[in-house]
Design an enzyme around this catalytic site. Structure first.
Site, mmCIF file in Angstrom:
data_model
loop_
_atom_site.group_PDB
_atom_site.id
_atom_site.type_symbol
_atom_site.label_atom_id
_atom_site.label_comp_id
_atom_site.label_asym_id
_atom_site.label_seq_id
_atom_site.Cartn_x
_atom_site.Cartn_y
_atom_site.Cartn_z
ATOM 1 N N ASN A 84 -9.661 -37.130 1.054
ATOM 2 C CA ASN A 84 -9.286 -36.131 2.064
ATOM 3 C C ASN A 84 -8.253 -36.798 3.057
ATOM 4 O O ASN A 84 -7.417 -36.068 3.685
ATOM 5 C CB ASN A 84 -10.378 -35.499 2.666
ATOM 6 C CG ASN A 84 -10.251 -34.543 3.959
ATOM 7 O OD1 ASN A 84 -9.491 -33.626 3.413
ATOM 8 N ND2 ASN A 84 -10.323 -35.014 4.941
ATOM 9 N N SER A 139 -3.003 -30.298 -1.311
ATOM 10 C CA SER A 139 -2.438 -29.429 -0.429
ATOM 11 C C SER A 139 -1.340 -28.297 -1.229
ATOM 12 O O SER A 139 -1.067 -28.821 -2.245
ATOM 13 C CB SER A 139 -1.665 -30.214 0.665
ATOM 14 O OG SER A 139 -0.653 -29.356 1.406
ATOM 15 N N TYR A 152 5.388 -35.691 3.594
ATOM 16 C CA TYR A 152 4.156 -35.054 3.223
ATOM 17 C C TYR A 152 4.487 -34.571 1.897
ATOM 18 O O TYR A 152 3.446 -34.711 1.058
ATOM 19 C CB TYR A 152 3.857 -34.113 4.238
ATOM 20 C CG TYR A 152 2.600 -33.467 4.046
ATOM 21 C CD1 TYR A 152 1.450 -34.107 4.384
ATOM 22 C CD2 TYR A 152 2.469 -32.004 3.595
ATOM 23 C CE1 TYR A 152 0.361 -33.488 4.375
ATOM 24 C CE2 TYR A 152 1.412 -31.620 3.512
ATOM 25 C CZ TYR A 152 -0.033 -32.215 3.750
ATOM 26 O OH TYR A 152 -1.130 -31.732 3.652
ATOM 27 N N THR A 153 5.398 -33.749 1.495
ATOM 28 C CA THR A 153 5.627 -32.958 0.414
ATOM 29 C C THR A 153 5.824 -34.017 -0.742
ATOM 30 O O THR A 153 4.798 -34.030 -1.909
ATOM 31 C CB THR A 153 6.748 -32.228 0.525
ATOM 32 O OG1 THR A 153 6.480 -31.151 1.468
ATOM 33 C CG2 THR A 153 6.858 -31.386 -0.853
ATOM 34 N N ALA A 154 6.566 -35.072 -0.706
ATOM 35 C CA ALA A 154 6.549 -36.058 -1.774
ATOM 36 C C ALA A 154 5.234 -36.618 -1.918
ATOM 37 O O ALA A 154 4.934 -36.824 -3.298
ATOM 38 C CB ALA A 154 7.571 -37.173 -1.463
ATOM 39 N N LYS A 156 2.329 -35.556 -1.574
ATOM 40 C CA LYS A 156 1.225 -34.476 -2.149
ATOM 41 C C LYS A 156 1.567 -34.182 -3.607
ATOM 42 O O LYS A 156 0.861 -33.932 -4.483
ATOM 43 C CB LYS A 156 1.352 -33.426 -1.149
ATOM 44 C CG LYS A 156 0.466 -33.570 0.145
ATOM 45 C CD LYS A 156 -0.857 -34.232 -0.143
ATOM 46 C CE LYS A 156 -1.474 -34.186 1.223
ATOM 47 N NZ LYS A 156 -3.022 -34.642 1.171
ATOM 48 N N ALA A 185 -6.265 -23.557 5.896
ATOM 49 C CA ALA A 185 -7.307 -23.819 6.406
ATOM 50 C C ALA A 185 -7.392 -23.944 8.007
ATOM 51 O O ALA A 185 -6.299 -24.591 8.479
ATOM 52 C CB ALA A 185 -8.173 -24.749 5.927
ATOM 53 N N ALA A 186 -8.067 -23.185 8.623
ATOM 54 C CA ALA A 186 -7.984 -23.314 10.057
ATOM 55 C C ALA A 186 -8.577 -24.514 10.558
ATOM 56 O O ALA A 186 -9.793 -24.791 10.475
ATOM 57 C CB ALA A 186 -8.577 -22.138 10.750
#
Length: 247
Positions: A84, A139, A152-154, A156, A185-186
Site C-alpha cells: 500500500n 489506484s 504517479y500515473t506511470a 501505477k 477514498a477520504a
C-alpha cells in the site's frame, strides 16, 4: 505457534493503510505495520499484542529485507502482503518534472512494491504450508491519469504489470496476487480532492469521496478467499467521481 494468519501492511501509519491494518487486526490477523515513522505506526497499533511496529523504508533494499526477516523470525511465516505504501510526489507534466522528483516516486511506488513482493514471495514459496496472497494498491491512476501526474500515473500503470507477473509466477506455489484500484477514498493524502481537483479541461472542481473503511472491507474480502480463488482486479470509487465517461 498459533494458527493466526500473518499479514504485512506497508504505508500502515495513515490513511488507507491504517484502515486496512486495523481491519486485519480486528479480523484476527497478526499484522506487521510498515512505514517510515514509528509514531504513526504506534497509533495504528493501538497497543494490540497482535501488531508488530516495523519502521521501514520500502524503497531501500536493506530496510525491506529487514522487515520480512523480522516478521519471519517473530511469527514464522507470511500469509498476506498488502503493498500500500506510495506517494503522489511532486506535481508536474512530462516536460516539467525533474529526474530527481521522478525517481523519488518510482522508488516509493514501484521499487518499494517490487522489493516487498520479492521478499514476501520467497517466504510464501518456502514456508509450510506453502502459499499466500499479495495485494497491490494500484489506484484509479492505473487506468487513467490526472493532469500533471506523470510519475504517479506511470508507476501505477506499472503496478498492474507487477500484479500480473506475480500472479503468473506464483501459480506453482499457491501464491495469489490481486490489485485494488481506489478512487477518492477520504484520507489526508486526498483531502484536497474534496475541495478542488484539476480536471482534464483545466478547470478546478471538487470531487466526491467515500469512507476509506470501505477499502478495508474490500481488502478483507479479497484476503479471506481460499488460495485457489482470486480477485485479480477490484475497482472501488466514489460513485460520482469523474472517472467513467467524460467526467
Amino acid at each position: 505457534m498459533s494458527d493466526m494468519r500473518v499479514a504485512v501492511v506497508t504505508g500502515a501509519g495513515s490513511g488507507v493503510g491504517r484502515e486496512i491494518a486495523q481491519a486485519l487486526l480486528g479480523a484476527g490477523y497478526r499484522v506487521a505495520l510498515a512505514g517510515r515513522r514509528p509514531e504513526p505506526l504506534e497509533e495504528t497499533a493501538q497497543g494490540s499484542a497482535a501488531a508488530r511496529v516495523a519502521p521501514t523504508d520500502v524503497s531501500d533494499p536493506e530496510s525491506a529485507a529487514a522487515l520480512f526477516e523480522g516478521v519471519r523470525d517473530a511469527w514464522g511465516r507470511v500469509d498476506l502482503l498488502v503493498n500500500n505504501a506510495g506517494t503522489f510526489g511532486t506535481a508536474g507534466s512530462v516536460g516539467e518534472l525533474s529526474y530527481s522528483d521522478w525517481q523519488d516516486v518510482v522508488q516509493a511506488n514501484l521499487t518499494g512494491s517490487f522489493l516487498c513482493a520479492h521478499h514476501a514471495f520467497r517466504i510464501m514459496r518456502d514456508q509450510d504450508p506453502q502459499g499466500g496472497r499479495i495485494l497491490n494498491n494500484g489506484s484509479i491512476s492505473a487506468h487513467s491519469p490526472r493532469p500533471r501526474s506523470v510519475a504517479y500515473t506511470a508507476t501505477k500503470h506499472a503496478i498492474t504489470g507487477l500484479t500480473k507477473s506475480i500472479s503468473l509466477d506464483g501459480r506453482p506455489y499457491g501464491i495469489a496476487c490481486g490489485q485494488i484500484d481506489i478512487g477518492n477514498a477520504a484520507t489526508e493524502m486526498t483531502s484536497g480532492i474534496a475541495t478542488g481537483a484539476v480536471q482534464a479541461d483545466g478547470s478546478v472542481r471538487p470531487e466526491p469521496t467515500f469512507d476509506a473503511r470501505h477499502v478495508a472491507d474490500a481488502v478483507l474480502y479479497m484476503a479471506g478467499l481460499p488460495l485457489n480463488t482470486n480477485v485479480q482486479f477490484l475497482t472501488i470509487t466514489a460513485t460520482a467521481m469523474p472517472f467513467i465517461g467524460r467526467g
